[in-house]
Structure formats: structure tokens, C-alpha cells
Design an enzyme around this catalytic site. Structure first.
Site, short mmCIF file in Angstrom:
data_model
loop_
_atom_site.label_atom_id
_atom_site.label_comp_id
_atom_site.label_asym_id
_atom_site.label_seq_id
_atom_site.Cartn_x
_atom_site.Cartn_y
_atom_site.Cartn_z
N TRP A 14 35.77 37.74 46.60
CA TRP A 14 35.95 37.76 48.05
C TRP A 14 36.18 39.19 48.53
O TRP A 14 35.61 39.62 49.54
CB TRP A 14 37.10 36.86 48.43
CG TRP A 14 37.35 36.64 49.89
CD1 TRP A 14 38.57 36.45 50.48
CD2 TRP A 14 36.39 36.50 50.97
NE1 TRP A 14 38.45 36.23 51.81
CE2 TRP A 14 37.11 36.26 52.15
CE3 TRP A 14 35.01 36.58 51.02
CZ2 TRP A 14 36.50 36.09 53.39
CZ3 TRP A 14 34.38 36.42 52.26
CH2 TRP A 14 35.12 36.19 53.42
N ARG A 34 44.80 46.19 41.22
CA ARG A 34 45.81 46.59 40.23
C ARG A 34 45.18 47.17 38.97
O ARG A 34 45.81 47.94 38.25
CB ARG A 34 46.67 45.37 39.84
CG ARG A 34 47.58 44.87 40.95
CD ARG A 34 48.27 43.60 40.53
NE ARG A 34 47.32 42.54 40.25
CZ ARG A 34 47.64 41.35 39.75
NH1 ARG A 34 48.89 41.08 39.45
NH2 ARG A 34 46.71 40.44 39.53
N LYS A 82 43.72 32.54 51.41
CA LYS A 82 43.89 31.15 51.83
C LYS A 82 44.85 30.46 50.85
O LYS A 82 44.49 30.17 49.72
CB LYS A 82 42.54 30.43 51.86
CG LYS A 82 41.54 31.06 52.83
CD LYS A 82 40.17 30.42 52.75
CE LYS A 82 39.21 31.09 53.73
NZ LYS A 82 37.85 30.51 53.69
N SER A 114 31.71 33.47 48.96
CA SER A 114 31.52 34.89 48.68
C SER A 114 30.18 35.20 48.03
O SER A 114 29.54 36.22 48.33
CB SER A 114 32.66 35.41 47.81
OG SER A 114 32.77 34.67 46.61
N LYS A 165 41.78 22.99 53.60
CA LYS A 165 40.50 22.44 53.15
C LYS A 165 40.31 22.61 51.65
O LYS A 165 39.53 21.89 51.03
CB LYS A 165 39.33 23.06 53.92
CG LYS A 165 39.24 24.57 53.84
CD LYS A 165 38.54 25.08 52.61
CE LYS A 165 38.68 26.58 52.49
NZ LYS A 165 38.05 27.13 51.26
N ASP A 218 34.68 25.35 57.50
CA ASP A 218 35.08 25.69 56.14
C ASP A 218 35.19 24.43 55.28
O ASP A 218 34.87 24.44 54.08
CB ASP A 218 36.42 26.43 56.16
CG ASP A 218 36.60 27.33 54.95
OD1 ASP A 218 35.74 27.33 54.06
OD2 ASP A 218 37.62 28.05 54.90
N SER A 228 32.10 26.49 45.23
CA SER A 228 33.53 26.43 45.51
C SER A 228 34.33 26.14 44.25
O SER A 228 34.08 25.16 43.54
CB SER A 228 33.81 25.33 46.55
OG SER A 228 35.18 24.97 46.55
N ARG A 229 35.29 26.99 43.96
CA ARG A 229 36.12 26.79 42.76
C ARG A 229 36.96 25.52 42.88
O ARG A 229 37.18 24.83 41.88
CB ARG A 229 37.00 28.01 42.53
CG ARG A 229 36.23 29.26 42.14
CD ARG A 229 37.15 30.40 41.79
NE ARG A 229 37.87 30.91 42.95
CZ ARG A 229 37.45 31.89 43.72
NH1 ARG A 229 36.28 32.45 43.49
NH2 ARG A 229 38.16 32.31 44.74
N ASN A 230 37.45 25.21 44.07
CA ASN A 230 38.25 24.01 44.24
C ASN A 230 37.41 22.75 44.03
O ASN A 230 37.85 21.78 43.41
CB ASN A 230 38.89 24.02 45.63
CG ASN A 230 39.89 25.15 45.79
OD1 ASN A 230 40.98 25.11 45.25
ND2 ASN A 230 39.49 26.19 46.51
#
Length: 309
Positions: A14, A34, A82, A114, A165, A218, A228-230
Site C-alpha cells: 500500500w 523501519r 485500516k 494496491s 469491511k 470498499d 484481498s488478504r482478508n
């Protein structure tokens, strides 16, 4: 607008997509994570807009680090995360505002997979801020012929749409993983939206916001795409895989897992009915099987339909 300097915090998928959007619009972009050796203070020196694209787990530590630096009063902080904080149950923008009370805060959220954005495919999003001038400034930074940006002033509703969502996307993945068909998927998404509205309005968001890009838009994108990872989490669980095994195969964080846990705590505290999200939480906890979650939703008491809430 004239070119400015934008610093993206977070070099995941993202963050990279947002960096590419700003570059396409002609702005100077710095990317910080990081893993890089560059000090944070150096990365943000002279920048006009900071975009936080870190995971929810990284928001509070990052806010603490920026709080320790001397930020110009006109610097804008854009939250593109999110999720919900597991300790305070705050949204990312609420964490940022508490740490940096004198900075202008905006939220960027919408149906923005993304990988598609990095491919240059057309998309749209929303930038929300309590100060419309701030939202408009960020809008101009990211807008392009391939990326349409809208604005509004409901920062909480815009943020919660993109956050809630993710939980529903896990349920959608389960639905497709079990091969339940289009009828079941349509019913699920239709009932998921009023559940999101019910939560959002109880917490202070505007109901209308959830019918826009950051809510319904969304929801449709995330619940219908294997990108989508979810969604992948729900699909994998429906295939009989263990949660740890599913997560090990993901590239990035599935924020819906943590969000489901925090959302149940909020719902219990505020006494908000969340039938879909609660079954997702029970599934993630290993308390029930995907089939049992489906049965629990289908066997609920019969009642009139209220498409608003």
C-alpha cells in the site's frame, strides 16, 4: 498544484502504491520504513505531507516517534491505515490526533487494491478531514486521470468504512470457499452493510458515508477480489486450512483479524448487535467451523428487513 514533497511511512504494498500515485502526479516522494537505514527525522525534513501506510500495530509506535520530533504546524498527516487499536479501540486517525493535536489530520480510504493501482488501473478514493481545505489539498496531491479522489468531512465514517469491511471480507472469503453461490454472497454483503452502518453511527459517524466509496465501494472491492488478504483468510479457512497456515502464505497483514477482536469488545461495551462480525470472530478464535458459522447466521430469529440498520 505545484510540486511538493511527500513522505510515505511504510514500504509495504500500500505504501508503494501511494508513493507511485504521488510520483505520477509530479511530486517529490520519499519512502521510509523501519528496514531502511535513513533516520526518520531525515526522511520527514522539509516535507509538506506525511502519509502513514504502516500496519495498525505500527501506528502507535510511529505516532510516539513523530511526537518526539518538532513538526511544522502546517504539515499534514494523512492516515492510510485500516484497523482499530487493540488497547484503546481507537481508529488510526484518533491515535494520530491524540499524539499530534496541533497537526491537520486526514484519512485516505476507498476501494483501492494496491496491486491494481501499481498496475495503473483506474480507481477512486476518498480523502476526509474535519478541515475541508486540508482534504482538498491532499486530494490535489494524489488525483490523476487514473486515480479519482473525492473529499468529505466525515473522517470517522470514512475510516470505519475501510476498517469494518475487512471483517466482512473474511466472511465473504468463507462464503466463496464453501461454494455457497451468488445468492448467499449477495445476502451476506447486503446484510453486512447495515451492520457496518449500525456500528459506525453508534460511534459517531454519518450513515450516508457508508454508501460511498469508503464504505460500500470498499466493501464490494474487498469482498469480491482474491487480491484481498482478508478475503484470502476466509477462503483458506473454508478450505479447511488452519489460520496460522493461511497467515504464513500471505504477503502482508490481514487487518480484519485484529479488527474482529477489537470490534467484538466495542460491540459488547456499547451493546451493538454484530451477527456477521461476531461469527467471523468466533471462527478466527477456532470456536466454530465455517459451516457452523453459516448455520448460526441462517438460523437467527426471523424479523422484518431494515436495509438502513
Amino acid at each position: 498544484m505545484s510540486a511538493i514533497t511527500v513522505t510515505i511511512l511504510g514500504a509495504g504494498a500500500w505504501g508503494l502504491a501511494l508513493a507511485e500515485l504521488a510520483r505520477r502526479a509530479g511530486h517529490s516522494v520519499r519512502l521510509w520504513s523501519r528496514r531502511l537505514e535513513e533516520p526518520l527525522a531525515t526522511a520527514i525534513a522539509g516535507t509538506e505531507i506525511i502519509v502513514s501506510a504502516v500496519s495498525m500495530a505500527g501506528v502507535t509506535p510511529m505516532a510516539d516517534r513523530l511526537q518526539a520530533l518538532s513538526l511544522p504546524s502546517n504539515l499534514i498527516l494523512v492516515s492510510a491505515t485500516k484497523g482499530l487499536d487493540p488497547v484503546t479501540t481507537r481508529t488510526p486517525s484518533q491515535v494520530w490526533q491524540a499524539a499530534l493535536p496541533h497537526q491537520a489530520i486526514a484519512v485516505l480510504s476507498g476501494p483501492n487494491l494496491s496491486q491494481e493501482i501499481q498496475q495503473g488501473l483506474p480507481a477512486a478514493t476518498v480523502v476526509a478531514s474535519r478541515d475541508l481545505a486540508t482534504a482538498t489539498q491532499v486530494q490535489q496531491v494524489f488525483a490523476s486521470p487514473r486515480f479519482r479522489v473525492y473529499t468529505n468531512t466525515d473522517i470517522l465514517g470514512t475510516e470505519l468504512g475501510g476498517t469494518l469491511k475487512n471483517v466482512m471480507a473474511i466472511a465473504a472469503g468463507v462464503c466463496d470457499g464453501l461454494c455457497l453461490g451468488t445468492n448467499a454472497k449477495s445476502a451476506l454483503l447486503t446484510r453486512a452493510l447495515p451492520e457496518m452502518i449500525r456500528i459506525g453511527t453508534r460511534l459517531g459517524a454519518k450513515a450516508d458515508t457508508f454508501f460511498g466509496l469508503s464504505g460500500l465501494g470498499d466493501l464490494l472491492a474487498t469482498c469480491n477480489s482474491p487480491l484481498s488478504r482478508n478475503y484470502q483468510v476466509g477462503y483458506g479457512l473454508a478450505q479447511g486450512r488452519r489460520l496460522n497456515d493461511v497467515l504464513a502464505s500471505l504477503k502482508g497483514t490481514a487487518e480484519g483479524i485484529n479488527t474482529a477482536r477489537v470490534l467484538v469488545a466495542i460491540a459488547d461495551r456499547e451493546q451493538i448487535p454484530i451477527p456477521v462480525a461476531r461469527e467471523v470472530y468466533r471462527l478466527l478464535q477456532g470456536e466454530i467451523t465455517p459451516q457452523a458459522a453459516l448455520a448460526a447466521l441462517m438460523e437467527r430469529d426471523l424479523k422484518p428487513e431494515d436495509p438502513r440498520f
